[in-house]
Design a protein around this motif. Structure first.
Motif, short mmCIF file in Angstrom:
data_model
loop_
_atom_site.label_atom_id
_atom_site.label_comp_id
_atom_site.label_asym_id
_atom_site.label_seq_id
_atom_site.Cartn_x
_atom_site.Cartn_y
_atom_site.Cartn_z
N PHE A 60 0.82 -1.23 0.00
CA PHE A 60 0.00 0.00 0.00
C PHE A 60 0.85 1.28 0.00
O PHE A 60 0.31 2.38 -0.06
CB PHE A 60 -0.92 0.03 1.23
N GLY A 61 2.14 1.16 0.10
CA GLY A 61 3.01 2.34 0.14
C GLY A 61 2.86 3.13 1.43
O GLY A 61 3.19 4.32 1.49
N VAL A 62 2.32 2.50 2.46
CA VAL A 62 2.11 3.19 3.75
C VAL A 62 3.17 2.74 4.75
O VAL A 62 3.38 1.53 4.94
CB VAL A 62 0.70 2.86 4.33
N THR A 63 3.86 3.72 5.35
CA THR A 63 4.85 3.37 6.36
C THR A 63 4.17 3.30 7.72
O THR A 63 3.56 4.28 8.16
CB THR A 63 5.97 4.43 6.40
N LEU A 64 4.26 2.17 8.35
CA LEU A 64 3.63 2.00 9.66
C LEU A 64 4.53 2.55 10.77
O LEU A 64 5.75 2.63 10.58
CB LEU A 64 3.35 0.52 9.92
N PRO A 65 3.95 2.95 11.88
CA PRO A 65 4.79 3.42 12.99
C PRO A 65 5.63 2.28 13.57
O PRO A 65 5.32 1.11 13.36
CB PRO A 65 3.78 3.93 14.02
N ASN A 66 6.69 2.67 14.29
CA ASN A 66 7.48 1.67 15.02
C ASN A 66 6.68 1.35 16.29
O ASN A 66 6.82 2.00 17.32
CB ASN A 66 8.86 2.26 15.37
N PHE A 67 5.82 0.34 16.16
CA PHE A 67 4.79 0.09 17.18
C PHE A 67 5.34 0.01 18.60
O PHE A 67 4.79 0.58 19.52
CB PHE A 67 4.05 -1.21 16.86
N LEU A 68 6.43 -0.73 18.78
CA LEU A 68 6.89 -0.99 20.15
C LEU A 68 7.79 0.12 20.69
O LEU A 68 8.21 0.07 21.84
CB LEU A 68 7.61 -2.35 20.21
N ALA A 69 8.08 1.11 19.85
CA ALA A 69 8.91 2.23 20.32
C ALA A 69 8.06 3.44 20.65
O ALA A 69 8.57 4.46 21.08
CB ALA A 69 9.94 2.59 19.24
N HIS A 70 6.74 3.34 20.43
CA HIS A 70 5.84 4.45 20.72
C HIS A 70 5.01 4.12 21.96
O HIS A 70 4.41 3.04 22.03
CB HIS A 70 4.92 4.68 19.51
N PRO A 71 4.96 5.03 22.96
CA PRO A 71 4.31 4.68 24.23
C PRO A 71 2.89 4.16 24.07
O PRO A 71 2.53 3.14 24.68
CB PRO A 71 4.34 5.99 25.02
N THR A 72 2.06 4.83 23.27
CA THR A 72 0.65 4.42 23.15
C THR A 72 0.53 3.13 22.35
O THR A 72 -0.15 2.18 22.76
CB THR A 72 -0.17 5.53 22.45
N TRP A 73 1.21 3.09 21.21
CA TRP A 73 1.15 1.90 20.37
C TRP A 73 1.69 0.67 21.11
O TRP A 73 1.18 -0.44 20.95
CB TRP A 73 1.95 2.09 19.08
N ALA A 74 2.74 0.90 21.91
CA ALA A 74 3.35 -0.24 22.63
C ALA A 74 2.31 -0.88 23.56
O ALA A 74 2.18 -2.10 23.60
CB ALA A 74 4.57 0.23 23.41
N MET A 75 1.55 -0.04 24.29
CA MET A 75 0.53 -0.59 25.20
C MET A 75 -0.56 -1.29 24.40
O MET A 75 -1.02 -2.38 24.78
CB MET A 75 -0.05 0.55 26.05
N VAL A 76 -0.96 -0.66 23.28
CA VAL A 76 -2.00 -1.28 22.44
C VAL A 76 -1.54 -2.67 21.99
O VAL A 76 -2.29 -3.65 22.04
CB VAL A 76 -2.32 -0.38 21.22
N MET A 77 -0.28 -2.75 21.58
CA MET A 77 0.22 -4.03 21.06
C MET A 77 0.37 -5.09 22.17
O MET A 77 0.16 -6.27 21.93
CB MET A 77 1.56 -3.83 20.33
N VAL A 78 0.72 -4.64 23.36
CA VAL A 78 0.79 -5.59 24.49
C VAL A 78 -0.61 -6.16 24.74
O VAL A 78 -0.78 -7.38 24.95
CB VAL A 78 1.34 -4.90 25.77
N VAL A 79 -1.63 -5.29 24.67
CA VAL A 79 -3.01 -5.75 24.88
C VAL A 79 -3.42 -6.70 23.76
O VAL A 79 -3.95 -7.80 24.01
CB VAL A 79 -3.98 -4.55 24.96
N VAL A 80 -3.16 -6.30 22.51
CA VAL A 80 -3.57 -7.12 21.36
C VAL A 80 -2.91 -8.49 21.43
O VAL A 80 -3.57 -9.53 21.26
CB VAL A 80 -3.21 -6.40 20.03
N MET A 81 -1.61 -8.50 21.71
CA MET A 81 -0.91 -9.77 21.78
C MET A 81 -1.45 -10.64 22.93
O MET A 81 -1.62 -11.84 22.79
CB MET A 81 0.59 -9.52 22.01
N SER A 82 -1.75 -9.99 24.05
CA SER A 82 -2.26 -10.74 25.21
C SER A 82 -3.63 -11.33 24.91
O SER A 82 -3.92 -12.46 25.33
CB SER A 82 -2.35 -9.83 26.44
N VAL A 83 -4.48 -10.56 24.21
CA VAL A 83 -5.80 -11.07 23.85
C VAL A 83 -5.64 -12.28 22.93
O VAL A 83 -6.26 -13.33 23.13
CB VAL A 83 -6.65 -9.97 23.16
N TRP A 84 -4.77 -12.14 21.93
CA TRP A 84 -4.53 -13.24 21.00
C TRP A 84 -4.03 -14.48 21.75
O TRP A 84 -4.48 -15.60 21.48
CB TRP A 84 -3.50 -12.79 19.96
N ALA A 85 -3.12 -14.25 22.70
CA ALA A 85 -2.51 -15.39 23.40
C ALA A 85 -3.47 -16.03 24.39
O ALA A 85 -3.36 -17.22 24.68
CB ALA A 85 -1.25 -14.94 24.12
#
Lengths: 414, 315
Positions: free
Chosen positions: B163-188
């Motif tokens: 898509f030519g879209v650059t995604l943020p560095n998820f785990l280096a951003h305070p808000t995204w990092a928490m979101v990803m911890v939650v998403v991963m935990s829900v998946w797991a």
């Protein structure tokens, strides 16, 4: 009723004693063996340690019970064991972390050294400082190390960048990583661990973040300025922001996986990089200099005797054998570490392949020249643990280096 | 003594003898029982009661891992709330994680259970598939998520090439990092609750469902008015257990984000771990652990009280 209670208490106490006897694993060595706790990352490292232990057992006739755990877990276990009085008689210790654990070790005076059969003159000059704290010696080093710049010869060749040469400067360093940076990969892998990030700011500023009288000095203007230059390498586009704060080995792993051309790491990993799985030709050179000066630090690890050891005399004999000539020769020829005992050091190079031996020896000789002992505070490990998760914020531009250093100085500097 | 009296005495003596014999037998049996449970009692005393009592005592001491210990009363508790730079953020992170994770986990796992409730082909395989992350070591799960989320990882690479879209560095951003911890935990963790809900759905009384259908209940009406109330005990159990595990989250942020950037994903248990094993402040860690315990027990009590309003045990 009273009888029933007594019976219950007696039964529970009996079972508790049985359990305690079964579970207890003291480092007290009452049975004549000496428990030896040491970090080891994988089978190779455990085997290398076993080889040294066998030598020490043969020399002393003492049975040594080796217990290993990976580097990251070792200090957690050590803290638990030290706090419960279960520390092994003989315990590995990293020089940079000694300040946090010094009280748990037996100070080694002339008498103890004589019992261990150790002559300080046999060890590289200044290496005993690695295991010293506040003027007391708490252990004997088995290796000496310093930080060094590793580079990927194939990547530099492909980019048409000349290989770094001894005596290079920070301008040369910047030219090298700029030249090695392409659209596909950055030229430099930034560090997330203590000396992997701190060494370049120290070398560039010519000051340590701790003063000679052991006061935290993170906000020293020269160190702050050099740190701003270091973290700015990401803004310049020469390095990528690490993936996560948990990537404590970011720069080194990027280098080892051939995702970047240059990274900093200790001499302890030289052989690992020379035999890297990615198959590239690795090179190494000392830290760059600034204004003709280069401040590098001597680092390393050693073995110490627990202050609570029941039989320190036997443990001292084992310690003497573990840093003795035969064991140190084994350390050197296995390529695991650059030994602290001067007479064993040539064997380290003899174990290398012919085509790289001279080059590595020259790089080590330059890197180990004019080094300074590391100044450390009592809570140096804690300071680094507090800094580490914030490094990624600084690399990502969410925090300035000055803010990080100021915040840490305020928290720990008093 | 009359004959009647003699009979009475004889009966009494006989019953006393029987009682004595019974008491003796009971004593022997009690001793035997105590003998059998003593290992368990000893284990409980050694590994639960003793550490609990010790941790209460530790929380009132300045208790370094190495060195002298000093009684400080409530200072550890006061310092945590007033002076410690990481405690309030860690408490906030735990609350944020719990508020995001618990509802998301319940909704996702219930949705999966409902989707797999009809006797569709391959539903057993799907259940195994969704349950796999629960039994996979967390280290392997995190490794996979790191490969996905890294700056040059799978997600980022696919996004920029497709898509030519650059995604943020998820785990280096305070808000995204928490979101990803939650998403991963829900998946797991979703597979565990999915199984609980699936079991509850299998037990639904067909007669009640049939009656509801005859009364015209279908679709969302059937789900919200009939099925959810019927499985409310299972939902209550899953909510309580999920909330407790959420408050105790440690491995996911420790491995995925290291609690960073800064302290933005450091939960209370990681704070406790760091205080004890990195900063060697056992007393402070024990105090923080008891504060966490107080939070968990209070929230659980509130949930048990609230259940009277929405959990239906009768069918």
């Amino acid at each position: 009723m009273r009888n029933r209670t007594r019976t219950a208490v007696a039964a529970a106490a009996g079972a508790a004693l049985l359990l305690a006897a079964g579970c207890g694993d003291s480092g007290g060595d009452g049975d004549g063996t000496v428990v030896f706790d040491m970090w080891a990352g994988g089978d190779d490292e455990v085997d290398a340690l076993r080889a040294q232990v066998e030598i020490a057992e043969e020399e002393t006739g003492v049975e040594i019970r080796l217990r290993t755990s990976p580097w990251n877990d070792f200090f957690t276990q050590l803290t638990t064991r030290a706090s419960s009085g279960e520390m092994a008689c003989l315990t590995g210790m990293n020089g940079q972390r000694l300040g946090d654990y010094a009280d748990a070790f037996l100070p080694l005076g002339e008498e103890e050294l004589a019992t261990a059969g150790i002559d300080p003159a046999d060890f590289t000059e200044g290496s005993l400082d690695i295991m010293s704290h506040e003027g007391n010696l708490y252990g004997i080093p088995y290796d000496v190390a310093t930080m060094i710049v590793y580079y990927n010869k194939d990547m530099l060749d492909e980019a048409g960048v000349p290989e770094p040469a001894a005596g290079w400067t920070f301008d040369d360093f910047e030219d090298t990583i700029a030249g090695a940076t392409t659209d596909a990969q950055p030229g430099f892998g930034v560090g997330m661990a203590e000396f992997q990030w701190m060494s370049l700011p120290i070398a560039r500023s010519g000051v340590q973040p701790v003063t000679e009288d052991r006061q935290l000095d993170l906000t020293n203007p020269a160190f702050v300025e050099a740190s701003e230059w270091y973290f700015g390498l990401v803004d310049e586009g020469y390095a990528a922001v690490p993936g996560s704060a948990s990537d404590t080995g970011w720069g080194e792993e990027q280098y080892q996986n051939a995702n970047t051309a240059v990274a900093l790491d200790g001499t302890w990993n030289a052989v690992t990089y020379l035999n890297n799985d990615a198959g590239f030709r690795a090179g190494m050179v000392e830290l760059p200099s600034q204004g003709g000066e280069r401040l590098g630090l001597v680092l390393g690890s050693g073995y110490g005797i627990s202050a609570d050891c029941d039989d320190p005399e036997t443990a001292l004999q084992v310690l003497g054998a573990l840093v003795g000539e035969a064991a140190q020769d084994e350390v050197a020829s296995s390529g695991r570490s650059y030994p602290a005992r001067s007479s064993s050091q040539p064997l380290y190079f003899e174990a290398l392949d012919d085509e790289i031996r001279d080059e590595v020896e020259a790089a080590f000789e330059a890197a180990f020249t004019d080094l300074e002992g590391q100044y450390s505070t009592d809570n140096w490990t804690q300071i680094n643990e507090a800094i580490q998760p914030n490094l990624i914020s600084v690399y990502a531009g969410q925090m300035t280096p000055a803010e990080l250093l100021e915040q840490t100085q305020q928290q720990f500097g008093g | 003594m009359t004959e009647r009296e003699c009979e009475a005495v004889t009966t009494l003596t006989g019953s006393t003898k029987r009682r004595r014999g019974g008491n003796q037998l009971r004593r022997i049996e009690t001793r035997q029982a105590l003998g059998f449970i003593s290992p368990a009692l000893a284990g409980l005393a050694l590994f639960t009661a003793f550490p609990v009592v010790l941790s209460i005592a530790m929380s009132f001491y300045q208790w370094p891992a190495i060195g002298e210990r000093e009684f400080v009363g409530l200072d550890n508790y006061v310092n945590l709330f007033q002076n410690h730079p990481d405690f309030i953020p860690a408490l906030r992170n735990t609350i944020v994680f719990t508020l995001l994770f618990v509802p998301l986990n319940l909704v996702v796992s219930l949705t999966l259970a409902l989707a797999l409730a009809p006797r569709i082909r391959g539903r057993a395989a799907f259940r195994v598939l969704f349950f796999l992350p629960v039994v996979t070591p967390i280290v392997a799960n995190v490794l996979m998520w790191k490969i996905l989320l890294q700056p040059n990882g799978l997600l980022s690479g696919a996004s920029s090439s497709l898509f030519g879209v650059t995604l943020p560095n998820f785990l280096a951003h305070p808000t995204w990092a928490m979101v990803m911890v939650v998403v991963m935990s829900v998946w797991a963790g979703m597979g565990y609750n999915m199984l609980i809900f699936s079991a509850a759905l299998e037990q639904l009384p067909e007669s009640v469902l049939e009656a509801a259908r005859i009364d015209g209940a279908h679709g969302y009406r059937m789900l919200l008015r009939v099925i959810v109330p019927l499985i409310s005990p299972a939902i209550f159990f899953a909510t309580v257990m999920t909330m407790i595990t959420a408050m105790q989250v440690f491995a996911q942020p420790q491995l995925l984000t290291g609690g960073g950037p800064g302290n933005s994903t450091m939960p209370l248990v990681m704070f406790i771990y760091n205080q004890a094993f990195t900063f060697q402040q056992m007393g402070l860690a024990a105090a923080a652990a008891w504060i966490l315990f107080a939070f968990i027990i209070t929230l659980t009590a509130v949930q048990f009280r609230a259940q009277k309003r929405w959990v239906h045990y009768e069918v």
